[in-house]
Design a protein around this motif. Sequence first.
Motif, PDB file in Angstrom:
ATOM      1  N   LEU A   4     -16.234   7.190   9.173  1.00 51.47           N
ATOM      2  CA  LEU A   4     -17.069   5.992   9.109  1.00 51.47           C
ATOM      3  C   LEU A   4     -18.217   6.221   8.136  1.00 51.47           C
ATOM      4  CD1 LEU A   4     -17.334   5.317  12.957  1.00 51.47           C
ATOM      5  CD2 LEU A   4     -15.723   4.287  11.355  1.00 51.47           C
ATOM      6  N   VAL A   5     -18.432   5.259   7.258  1.00 46.71           N
ATOM      7  CA  VAL A   5     -19.518   5.364   6.291  1.00 46.71           C
ATOM      8  C   VAL A   5     -20.333   4.076   6.323  1.00 46.71           C
ATOM      9  CG1 VAL A   5     -20.143   5.667   3.872  1.00 46.71           C
ATOM     10  CG2 VAL A   5     -18.171   6.897   4.818  1.00 46.71           C
ATOM     11  N   GLU A   6     -21.617   4.219   6.673  1.00 40.16           N
ATOM     12  CA  GLU A   6     -22.509   3.064   6.723  1.00 40.16           C
ATOM     13  C   GLU A   6     -23.216   2.874   5.391  1.00 40.16           C
ATOM     14  OE1 GLU A   6     -23.320   5.162  10.818  1.00 40.16           O
ATOM     15  OE2 GLU A   6     -23.106   5.753   8.727  1.00 40.16           O
ATOM     16  N   VAL A  12     -37.598  -3.815   4.665  1.00 40.45           N
ATOM     17  CA  VAL A  12     -37.711  -5.267   4.640  1.00 40.45           C
ATOM     18  C   VAL A  12     -38.945  -5.682   5.421  1.00 40.45           C
ATOM     19  CG1 VAL A  12     -36.257  -5.572   6.684  1.00 40.45           C
ATOM     20  CG2 VAL A  12     -36.402  -7.410   4.992  1.00 40.45           C
ATOM     21  N   GLN A  13     -39.524  -6.796   5.064  1.00 37.64           N
ATOM     22  CA  GLN A  13     -40.667  -7.312   5.799  1.00 37.64           C
ATOM     23  C   GLN A  13     -40.212  -8.017   7.068  1.00 37.64           C
ATOM     24  OE1 GLN A  13     -42.899  -9.778   3.028  1.00 37.64           O
ATOM     25  NE2 GLN A  13     -44.217  -8.047   2.508  1.00 37.64           N
ATOM     26  N   ALA A  14     -41.096  -8.076   8.020  1.00 42.85           N
ATOM     27  CA  ALA A  14     -40.810  -8.783   9.268  1.00 42.85           C
ATOM     28  C   ALA A  14     -40.413 -10.222   8.961  1.00 42.85           C
ATOM     29  CB  ALA A  14     -42.031  -8.755  10.180  1.00 42.85           C
ATOM     30  N   GLY A  15     -39.378 -10.676   9.663  1.00 46.64           N
ATOM     31  CA  GLY A  15     -38.848 -12.009   9.422  1.00 46.64           C
ATOM     32  C   GLY A  15     -37.716 -12.040   8.414  1.00 46.64           C
ATOM     33  N   GLY A  16     -37.516 -10.937   7.715  1.00 45.12           N
ATOM     34  CA  GLY A  16     -36.476 -10.858   6.707  1.00 45.12           C
ATOM     35  C   GLY A  16     -35.114 -10.524   7.287  1.00 45.12           C
ATOM     36  N   SER A  17     -34.155 -10.315   6.387  1.00 48.37           N
ATOM     37  CA  SER A  17     -32.772 -10.064   6.780  1.00 48.37           C
ATOM     38  C   SER A  17     -32.211  -8.866   6.029  1.00 48.37           C
ATOM     39  CB  SER A  17     -31.901 -11.289   6.480  1.00 48.37           C
ATOM     40  OG  SER A  17     -32.333 -12.419   7.193  1.00 48.37           O
ATOM     41  N   LEU A  18     -31.243  -8.226   6.661  1.00 45.82           N
ATOM     42  CA  LEU A  18     -30.455  -7.165   6.041  1.00 45.82           C
ATOM     43  C   LEU A  18     -29.046  -7.264   6.588  1.00 45.82           C
ATOM     44  CD1 LEU A  18     -32.634  -3.897   6.208  1.00 45.82           C
ATOM     45  CD2 LEU A  18     -31.892  -5.087   4.135  1.00 45.82           C
ATOM     46  N   ARG A  19     -28.084  -6.782   5.791  1.00 48.12           N
ATOM     47  CA  ARG A  19     -26.711  -6.688   6.276  1.00 48.12           C
ATOM     48  C   ARG A  19     -26.229  -5.262   6.111  1.00 48.12           C
ATOM     49  NH1 ARG A  19     -21.005  -9.493   4.441  1.00 48.12           N
ATOM     50  NH2 ARG A  19     -21.171  -7.988   2.736  1.00 48.12           N
ATOM     51  N   LEU A  20     -25.820  -4.685   7.244  1.00 42.41           N
ATOM     52  CA  LEU A  20     -25.258  -3.346   7.241  1.00 42.41           C
ATOM     53  C   LEU A  20     -23.732  -3.433   7.178  1.00 42.41           C
ATOM     54  CD1 LEU A  20     -27.399  -1.633  10.024  1.00 42.41           C
ATOM     55  CD2 LEU A  20     -27.926  -1.925   7.596  1.00 42.41           C
ATOM     56  N   SER A  21     -23.145  -2.451   6.522  1.00 41.27           N
ATOM     57  CA  SER A  21     -21.685  -2.356   6.456  1.00 41.27           C
ATOM     58  C   SER A  21     -21.250  -0.999   6.977  1.00 41.27           C
ATOM     59  CB  SER A  21     -21.200  -2.517   5.014  1.00 41.27           C
ATOM     60  OG  SER A  21     -21.574  -3.762   4.475  1.00 41.27           O
ATOM     61  N   CYS A  22     -20.070  -0.979   7.574  1.00 44.43           N
ATOM     62  CA  CYS A  22     -19.470   0.266   8.040  1.00 44.43           C
ATOM     63  C   CYS A  22     -18.003   0.254   7.641  1.00 44.43           C
ATOM     64  CB  CYS A  22     -19.612   0.408   9.544  1.00 44.43           C
ATOM     65  SG  CYS A  22     -18.769   1.869  10.219  1.00 44.43           S
TER      66      CYS A  22
END
Length: 124
Positions: A4-6, A12-22
């Motif tokens: 598995l590789v993430e 990021v600032q509060a209220g922001g978004s991120l997308r993680l992948s695995c």
Amino acid sequence: QVQLVESGGGLVQAGGSLRLSCAASGRTFSINIMSWFRRAPGQERDFVAAIRWSESSTYYSDSVKGRFTISRDNAKNTVYLQMNSLKPEDTAVYYCAADSIGRYYTRQYSYDYWGQGTQVTVSS
């Protein structure tokens, strides 16, 4: 074995978004469930979200329900964690995990395979 590789962590600032992948490789046919856990500094590794590999069932911790969405792309053997409305308390190292049974999916010791982790930092 399953590897598995993430990827996708960052600042990021509060209220922001991120997308993680695995991305999973190896004996992916043996996977029943894939999950995300996180460990904040000085704390235990906690369950965040899970998704069954061959059906649409998803599970979330109360702390992220309504803000995070777990999804998968079976063709790419990849699981995603879309994180919206991020809070400083979401700051942690996020780990991807996979298991061939997935009965006790909130328990880290139920999982056979783990990624190396990716840092997510949310500033206030």
